[in-house]
Design an enzyme around this catalytic site. Structure first.
Site, PDB file in Angstrom:
ATOM      1  CG  ASP A  15      -2.016  -1.005   1.193  1.00 18.06           C
ATOM      2  OD1 ASP A  15      -2.341  -1.469   0.088  1.00 18.06           O
ATOM      3  OD2 ASP A  15      -2.543  -1.341   2.266  1.00 18.06           O
ATOM      4  NE  ARG A  94      -1.772   2.018  14.059  1.00 15.59           N
ATOM      5  CZ  ARG A  94      -1.003   1.420  13.182  1.00 15.59           C
ATOM      6  NH1 ARG A  94       0.144   1.948  12.822  1.00 15.59           N
ATOM      7  NH2 ARG A  94      -1.362   0.283  12.639  1.00 15.59           N
ATOM      8  CG  ASP A 123      -4.752   1.350  13.269  1.00 19.81           C
ATOM      9  OD1 ASP A 123      -4.756   1.578  14.494  1.00 19.81           O
ATOM     10  OD2 ASP A 123      -4.501   0.241  12.791  1.00 19.81           O
ATOM     11  CB  SER A 173      -4.560  -7.012   7.481  1.00 22.33           C
ATOM     12  OG  SER A 173      -4.209  -5.849   8.182  1.00 22.33           O
TER      13      SER A 173
HETATM   14  N1  ARG Z   1      -8.105  -4.005  15.797  1.00 25.62           N
HETATM   15  C1  ARG Z   1      -6.892  -3.541  16.392  1.00 25.62           C
HETATM   16  C2  ARG Z   1      -7.038  -2.108  16.830  1.00 25.62           C
HETATM   17  O1  ARG Z   1      -7.890  -1.428  16.385  1.00 25.62           O
HETATM   18  C3  ARG Z   1      -5.694  -3.718  15.502  1.00 25.62           C
HETATM   19  C4  ARG Z   1      -5.728  -2.964  14.217  1.00 25.62           C
HETATM   20  C5  ARG Z   1      -4.595  -3.248  13.274  1.00 25.62           C
HETATM   21  N2  ARG Z   1      -4.649  -4.607  12.911  1.00 25.62           N
HETATM   22  C6  ARG Z   1      -4.220  -5.157  11.772  1.00 25.62           C
HETATM   23  N3  ARG Z   1      -4.356  -6.408  11.668  1.00 25.62           N
HETATM   24  N4  ARG Z   1      -3.703  -4.469  10.792  1.00 25.62           N
HETATM   25  O2  ARG Z   1      -6.268  -1.663  17.654  1.00 25.62           O
END
Ligand code: ARG
Length: 396
Positions: A15, A94, A123, A173
């Site tokens: 990406d 984040r 995110d 992912s």
């Molecule tokens: N669901 C989790 C959160 O919101 C992880 C998000 C990222 N997960 C991922 N598999 N890319 O904190």
């Protein structure tokens, strides 16, 4: 004339690799990539990759120490576990990423920050709210959310521009930092299906774990882990060490159907060996050192604090206020916890604390008992008085 600059949060994946030429073309801008190591990133190879696809500059930063001391350990002290299951690894990374992005944008006079989050997840919210807090005048561009390309479109676009892309990307992912690994998509989207073994990477499957239990002793000072089995360690080393130790015993596998901020329920797998072990140990030390009132109030604060982290509200007065309360509760959370790890479980089997409120003389049933039994009678009379009165008058 120099072109306007955009700072792109760059992971090196498909990406964000495709995003480099896309941003250059669409915004007629120079792209500065920023790659952050929050645990297990090979910064140099990603830097080279960014330069090879035409980034004007490729910045890197080692954020591990800051992640541990400003985000992970405060969250451990607070006991923040989202919906009783998820220790918030991705969510805790984040706000720190947002902070580094804003710093880079300022330093390099970029007018905008770009990131590779989709429009369905948490995110994007965490990053953009973080950027709004720290760099309110910086624009945000979310190419993956905007461009409407499928994965195949991305590959085609990348190949047409000779980008070094790997078309056999995993069907999952994933995101990882020191506090854990998050895995979603692929067949995990069927919540009835047991996660396949290859969804896991940090933890051994049950059948591969040692038959004998392993023990580990963790020393905490004011709620922060400082040593393992008598050996003092930096936060980073301690977490890495426990990830290995607990991971080998299959500890920290989590299968969670969670409520995202954007209103979607999603099924996600987490592997958080160190975080699971440390939360378990830390809360057992609190059971020794906090009063009943403190423990109950703190549990409510933990839930609120977890929501604040999950929902991207790190840079708020509310979060700081919650943290001030948590820090105050940790004054006497010093001591040792012994944990047994076996076949995916971690169980506290011993705890000691110099300022423990646990008092052997009061607790014991043997001859050294110091508790005044005669005072119990009067206590129960007064304590039960309203119950007695109520039932005398209103029994039905
Ligand atoms: N669901 C989790 C959160 O919101 C992880 C998000 C990222 N997960 C991922 N598999 N890319 O904190």
């Amino acid at each position: 004339m120099a072109k306007p600059k955009i700072v792109l949060a760059y992971s090196g994946g498909l990406d964000t690799t495709v995003a480099v030429p896309w941003l250059q073309e669409k915004y007629d801008a120079d792209i500065i990539t920023l790659t952050i190591d929050l645990g297990m990133v090979d910064l140099e190879s990603i830097r080279q990759r960014a330069l090879s696809i035409g980034a004007l500059e490729a910045l890197t930063v080692d954020g591990k120490d800051t992640l541990v001391n400003e985000f992970l350990f405060p969250s451990l002290q607070a006991g923040t576990i989202y919906e009783g299951q998820y220790p918030l690894a991705t969510a805790l990374g984040r706000p720190l990423i947002a902070r580094y992005l804003v710093e880079a944008a300022r330093e390099h006079a970029a007018y905008a920050i770009a990131h590779g989050c989709t429009g369905k997840g948490n995110d994007q919210v965490r990053l953009e709210v973080g950027i709004a807090a720290l760099g309110p005048n910086i624009d945000v561009i979310a190419p993956i959310r905007d461009w409407g390309m499928s994965r195949d479109d991305e590959i085609e676009y990348g190949l047409a521009r000779n980008l070094p892309i790997n078309a056999n990307r995993s069907r999952f992912s994933t995101d990882e930092n020191l506090w854990g690994r998050s895995v979603e998509a692929g067949e995990l989207e069927d919540p009835w299906l047991e996660p396949p073994e290859d969804a896991y990477d940090w933890t051994s499957s049950w059948s591969d774990t040692p038959d004998k239990p392993s023990y580990v002793e963790i020393h905490f000072e004011c709620g922060v882990p400082k040593a393992v089995d008598g050996e003092s360690m930096t936060g980073i080393d301690l977490i890495n060490h426990l990830n290995t130790l607990a991971g080998r015993n299959g500890v920290g596998r989590i299968d969670h159907v969670e409520n995202r901020l954007v209103g979607i329920k999603s099924r996600e797998i987490y592997e958080c060996p160190a975080a699971t072990l440390l939360h378990t140990a830390h809360s057992s030390l609190e059971a020794m050192t906090l009063t009943k009132d403190q423990a109950r109030t703190k549990a409510r604060i933990a839930q609120e604090y977890a929501d604040v982290i999950y929902n991207g509200l790190w840079f708020t007065a509310h979060r700081k206020d919650l943290d001030a309360y948590v820090q105050s509760t940790q004054r006497f959370v010093t001591g040792d916890v012994r944990v047994r790890m076996h076949k995916g479980t971690c169980t506290v089997v011993g705890r000691q604390a110099p300022k423990a409120l646990y008092n052997y003389g009061l607790a014991t049933y043997d001859r050294t008992d110091e508790f005044d039994h005669s005072s119990a009678e009067g206590f129960i009379k007064i304590y039960g008085l309203s119950v007695r009165t109520e039932n005398q008058v209103q029994s039905d």
